[in-house]
Scaffold this motif. Structure first.
Motif, mmCIF file in Angstrom:
data_model
loop_
_atom_site.group_PDB
_atom_site.id
_atom_site.type_symbol
_atom_site.label_atom_id
_atom_site.label_comp_id
_atom_site.label_asym_id
_atom_site.label_seq_id
_atom_site.Cartn_x
_atom_site.Cartn_y
_atom_site.Cartn_z
ATOM 1 N N ALA A 12 62.928 19.289 24.234
ATOM 2 C CA ALA A 12 62.028 19.579 25.357
ATOM 3 C C ALA A 12 60.684 18.888 25.201
ATOM 4 C CB ALA A 12 61.838 21.089 25.489
ATOM 5 N N VAL A 13 60.073 19.008 24.024
ATOM 6 C CA VAL A 13 58.728 18.454 23.850
ATOM 7 C C VAL A 13 58.757 16.933 23.814
ATOM 8 C CG1 VAL A 13 58.677 18.472 21.311
ATOM 9 C CG2 VAL A 13 56.554 18.804 22.606
ATOM 10 N N VAL A 14 59.791 16.342 23.216
ATOM 11 C CA VAL A 14 59.908 14.882 23.207
ATOM 12 C C VAL A 14 60.167 14.362 24.612
ATOM 13 C CG1 VAL A 14 61.279 12.926 22.369
ATOM 14 C CG2 VAL A 14 60.628 14.753 20.799
ATOM 15 N N ALA A 15 61.004 15.075 25.370
ATOM 16 C CA ALA A 15 61.298 14.657 26.746
ATOM 17 C C ALA A 15 60.053 14.736 27.630
ATOM 18 C CB ALA A 15 62.420 15.521 27.332
ATOM 19 N N VAL A 16 59.258 15.801 27.477
ATOM 20 C CA VAL A 16 58.047 15.955 28.291
ATOM 21 C C VAL A 16 57.057 14.826 28.007
ATOM 22 C CG1 VAL A 16 55.987 17.376 28.637
ATOM 23 C CG2 VAL A 16 58.237 18.438 28.648
ATOM 24 N N LEU A 76 52.209 13.806 12.825
ATOM 25 C CA LEU A 76 51.618 12.775 13.668
ATOM 26 C C LEU A 76 51.975 12.981 15.126
ATOM 27 C CD1 LEU A 76 52.073 9.522 11.539
ATOM 28 C CD2 LEU A 76 50.146 11.097 11.630
ATOM 29 N N PHE A 77 53.173 13.482 15.399
ATOM 30 C CA PHE A 77 53.563 13.762 16.783
ATOM 31 C C PHE A 77 52.641 14.823 17.389
ATOM 32 C CE2 PHE A 77 55.916 15.954 20.089
ATOM 33 C CZ PHE A 77 56.463 14.913 20.814
ATOM 34 N N LYS A 78 52.385 15.882 16.671
ATOM 35 C CA LYS A 78 51.502 16.934 17.167
ATOM 36 C C LYS A 78 50.110 16.384 17.448
ATOM 37 C CE LYS A 78 53.881 20.583 14.559
ATOM 38 N NZ LYS A 78 53.745 21.536 13.429
ATOM 39 N N PHE A 79 49.621 15.558 16.533
ATOM 40 C CA PHE A 79 48.305 14.949 16.734
ATOM 41 C C PHE A 79 48.296 14.083 17.990
ATOM 42 C CE2 PHE A 79 45.561 11.207 16.081
ATOM 43 C CZ PHE A 79 44.321 11.835 15.988
ATOM 44 N N GLY A 80 49.356 13.309 18.185
ATOM 45 C CA GLY A 80 49.435 12.437 19.345
ATOM 46 C C GLY A 80 49.468 13.209 20.651
ATOM 47 N N VAL A 81 50.230 14.319 20.699
ATOM 48 C CA VAL A 81 50.285 15.137 21.910
ATOM 49 C C VAL A 81 48.902 15.695 22.236
ATOM 50 C CG1 VAL A 81 51.241 17.236 22.930
ATOM 51 C CG2 VAL A 81 52.704 15.745 21.586
ATOM 52 N N LEU A 82 48.190 16.129 21.215
ATOM 53 C CA LEU A 82 46.858 16.689 21.426
ATOM 54 C C LEU A 82 45.890 15.629 21.950
ATOM 55 C CD1 LEU A 82 45.103 19.218 21.143
ATOM 56 C CD2 LEU A 82 44.588 18.500 18.793
ATOM 57 N N VAL A 83 45.908 14.426 21.341
ATOM 58 C CA VAL A 83 45.031 13.339 21.786
ATOM 59 C C VAL A 83 45.362 12.935 23.224
ATOM 60 C CG1 VAL A 83 44.468 10.885 21.436
ATOM 61 C CG2 VAL A 83 44.579 12.445 19.483
ATOM 62 N N GLY A 174 49.388 20.175 28.038
ATOM 63 C CA GLY A 174 49.062 21.450 27.413
ATOM 64 C C GLY A 174 50.309 22.245 27.049
ATOM 65 N N ILE A 175 51.310 22.207 27.936
ATOM 66 C CA ILE A 175 52.585 22.871 27.636
ATOM 67 C C ILE A 175 53.242 22.228 26.421
ATOM 68 C CG2 ILE A 175 54.915 23.321 28.499
ATOM 69 C CD1 ILE A 175 53.739 23.522 31.305
ATOM 70 N N ALA A 176 53.219 20.886 26.365
ATOM 71 C CA ALA A 176 53.814 20.181 25.238
ATOM 72 C C ALA A 176 53.095 20.509 23.935
ATOM 73 C CB ALA A 176 53.776 18.675 25.501
ATOM 74 N N VAL A 177 51.772 20.612 23.976
ATOM 75 C CA VAL A 177 51.005 20.979 22.781
ATOM 76 C C VAL A 177 51.417 22.361 22.301
ATOM 77 C CG1 VAL A 177 48.705 21.591 21.933
ATOM 78 C CG2 VAL A 177 49.015 19.517 23.287
ATOM 79 N N LEU A 178 51.515 23.301 23.229
ATOM 80 C CA LEU A 178 51.889 24.677 22.888
ATOM 81 C C LEU A 178 53.272 24.730 22.248
ATOM 82 C CD1 LEU A 178 50.984 27.648 23.119
ATOM 83 C CD2 LEU A 178 52.185 27.752 25.305
ATOM 84 N N VAL A 179 54.255 24.066 22.866
ATOM 85 C CA VAL A 179 55.612 24.068 22.319
ATOM 86 C C VAL A 179 55.659 23.359 20.968
ATOM 87 C CG1 VAL A 179 57.972 23.263 22.699
ATOM 88 C CG2 VAL A 179 56.670 24.195 24.600
ATOM 89 N N ALA A 180 54.947 22.240 20.843
ATOM 90 C CA ALA A 180 54.975 21.471 19.600
ATOM 91 C C ALA A 180 54.425 22.274 18.435
ATOM 92 C CB ALA A 180 54.180 20.171 19.774
ATOM 93 N N TYR A 181 53.288 22.934 18.633
ATOM 94 C CA TYR A 181 52.666 23.667 17.528
ATOM 95 C C TYR A 181 53.365 24.986 17.232
ATOM 96 C CZ TYR A 181 48.769 20.469 16.877
ATOM 97 O OH TYR A 181 48.014 19.365 16.570
ATOM 98 N N LEU A 182 54.103 25.537 18.216
ATOM 99 C CA LEU A 182 54.802 26.797 17.988
ATOM 100 C C LEU A 182 56.198 26.607 17.402
ATOM 101 C CD1 LEU A 182 53.911 28.956 21.149
ATOM 102 C CD2 LEU A 182 53.072 29.238 18.803
#
Length: 458
Positions: A12-16, A76-83, A174-182
């Motif tokens: 889900a998060v990679v697709a988003v 690094l993926f989480k960092f990239g989603v946040l940036v 923001g949804i992707a950040v939430l899913v990635a970190y959770l």
């Protein structure tokens, strides 16, 4: 096949994030006139709203891929989603054209982090026999972004203003950040001490790309050719330094000793170089020659990415059972025939025929892309997944830049600096003809590399 909650979250998060990257590229193109009016930008400055994003992505893909193999791709993926998310918000609030271009560059950096590490996370989370399927889903998200972007971007710009495009991207980010970190979890602990990376050669790589991209924007002037030549020498210097480094950013032996990896990457570079400018040329053709509105032209152009989105997962699943080189070669051959057919566009070409050709090329691209990506990721060791996905993403972005450079070259050489609206239809059709002839010839070379890459050992 049953997937765990963690695997579903990863898909889900990679697709988003894959969707949002291409959605922004295609939707912002529609919003450029509105941005130009709001900030009073000239044509060159306006082009950098798009170019800055692509340039940043190309500059950071390879370094991030290598860093991910050593430091962990999930971090690094989480960092990239946040940036990506924060820079999307900044773009939506940009007070001037300068700041919008700057924030778009930062957005491209975030996209480089996610597009490099995303495929690596996918293939590490699923069994090898399911790689083609999950990679096909990720590729399908990319094409859905391309298909949905022009239509949604046009509606958002018309009714809510161009800034709403970036605010929508912020919401999904923001949804992707939430899913990635959770749910994404942490990288596996490594027993051995992480190796060091020598980033000296990367400076030549980044400077070379900047010179090439900036030079291509001034290809009708001697300065443009000088910069492109300097950029080419800088990239050669990067390759020379990496070949002799004990801690390289990119393992050049993958290209010199791993034929499957090298030929698959070259095929990807050629495919994107031959096909990326299709939408650019056809958008101008449909509005100038066929006198269609931007909305109607965008509706027709959706045909190609929709086919990519529908059939990429199918092609990915087939590549788990059939040698991918056969599917990829079939796809490249279909693209070549379609590009050759576009060279015969005329004032009286039926819209139905254009749609049929777009469907044909879209189907060909779907049969090429997922199997080709499956081959790239299957041709390296697990410890090199980040580098492999970064290399594939780099080929994509470099191919996009090459494709637009070729189109720009024909415009500069044949239109003499005049606007498209001011030249005769006959002259414009000549530009379109030679552009598609060039792309089809390039694509023929891609058929060779695609077929002669070799077999995947299951």
């Amino acid at each position: 096949m049953q997937w765990t909650r963690a695997q579903i979250s990863i898909i889900a998060v990679v697709a988003v994030t894959s969707f949002m990257g291409t959605f922004l590229i295609s939707s912002v193109n529609i919003a450029l006139p509105a941005i130009e009016r709001d900030f009073g930008l000239d044509a060159v400055s306006l082009s950098w709203v798009i170019t800055s994003f692509l340039l940043a992505t190309a500059m950071f893909l390879l370094p991030v891929g290598r860093l991910g193999d050593l430091k962990g791709v999930r971090r690094l993926f989480k960092f990239g989603v946040l940036v990506f998310t924060l820079s999307s918000l900044a773009c939506g609030l940009a007070p001037s054209g300068f700041w919008l271009i700057l924030f778009r560059y930062v957005q491209g950096v975030g996209a480089a982090f996610t597009s490099t590490t995303g495929p690596a996370i996918l293939v590490s989370a699923f069994l090898p026999r399911h790689r083609g399927r999950v990679l096909g889903l990720a590729v399908s998200a990319v094409y859905l972004g391309l298909a949905f972007g022009p239509f949604a971007g046009g509606l958002l710009t018309q009714y809510l203003g161009w800034r709403s495009i970036f605010l929508v991207a912020t919401f999904f980010g923001g949804i992707a950040v939430l899913v990635a970190y959770l749910f994404l979890g942490k990288d596996e602990m490594r027993q051995e001490k992480p190796a060091q990376i020598a980033f000296g050669g990367t400076i030549f790589y980044m400077l070379g790309l900047v010179a090439l991209v900036y030079g291509s924007a001034h290809i009708d002037k001697p300065l443009g050719w000088l910069l492109m030549g300097a950029g080419s020498f800088a990239l050669l210097g990067f390759w020379w330094m990496e070949s002799r480094s004990t801690a390289p950013v990119i393992d050049t032996r993958l290209f010199t000793r791993n034929r499957l990896f090298a030929f698959s990457n070259l095929a990807a570079l050629i495919n994107y170089s031959a096909t990326f400018a299709i939408v650019f040329l056809l958008s101008l053709y449909l509005q100038k020659i066929q006198s269609l509105s931007p909305r109607d032209a965008g509706t027709i152009l959706i045909a190609q990415p929709i086919m990519m989105a529908i059939f990429s997962p199918l092609a990915g699943r087939l590549s788990d059972r059939i040698q991918p080189r056969y599917l990829a070669t079939l796809g490249m051959s279909m693209c070549t025939l379609g590009l050759g057919a576009f060279a015969f566009l005329a004032e009286s070409t039926p819209i139905g025929l254009i749609v049929a050709l777009l469907v044909w090329v879209g189907l060909g691209f779907a049969f090429f892309s997922s199997p080709n990506m499956n081959t790239i990721m299957s041709s390296v060791d697990k410890s090199q997944y980040g580098l492999a996905s970064g290399s594939a993403a780099t080929m994509r972005v470099l191919g996009q830049i090459v494709s637009m450079t070729i189109a720009t070259l024909f415009f500069a050489a044949m239109l003499g600096g005049e606007a498209v609206e001011q030249v005769s239809d006959a002259l414009f059709l000549k530009v379109v003809k030679w552009g598609f002839i060039s792309f089809s010839l390039i694509s023929v070379l891609g058929i060779y590399f695609s077929y002669n890459r070799g077999q995947i050992k299951r």
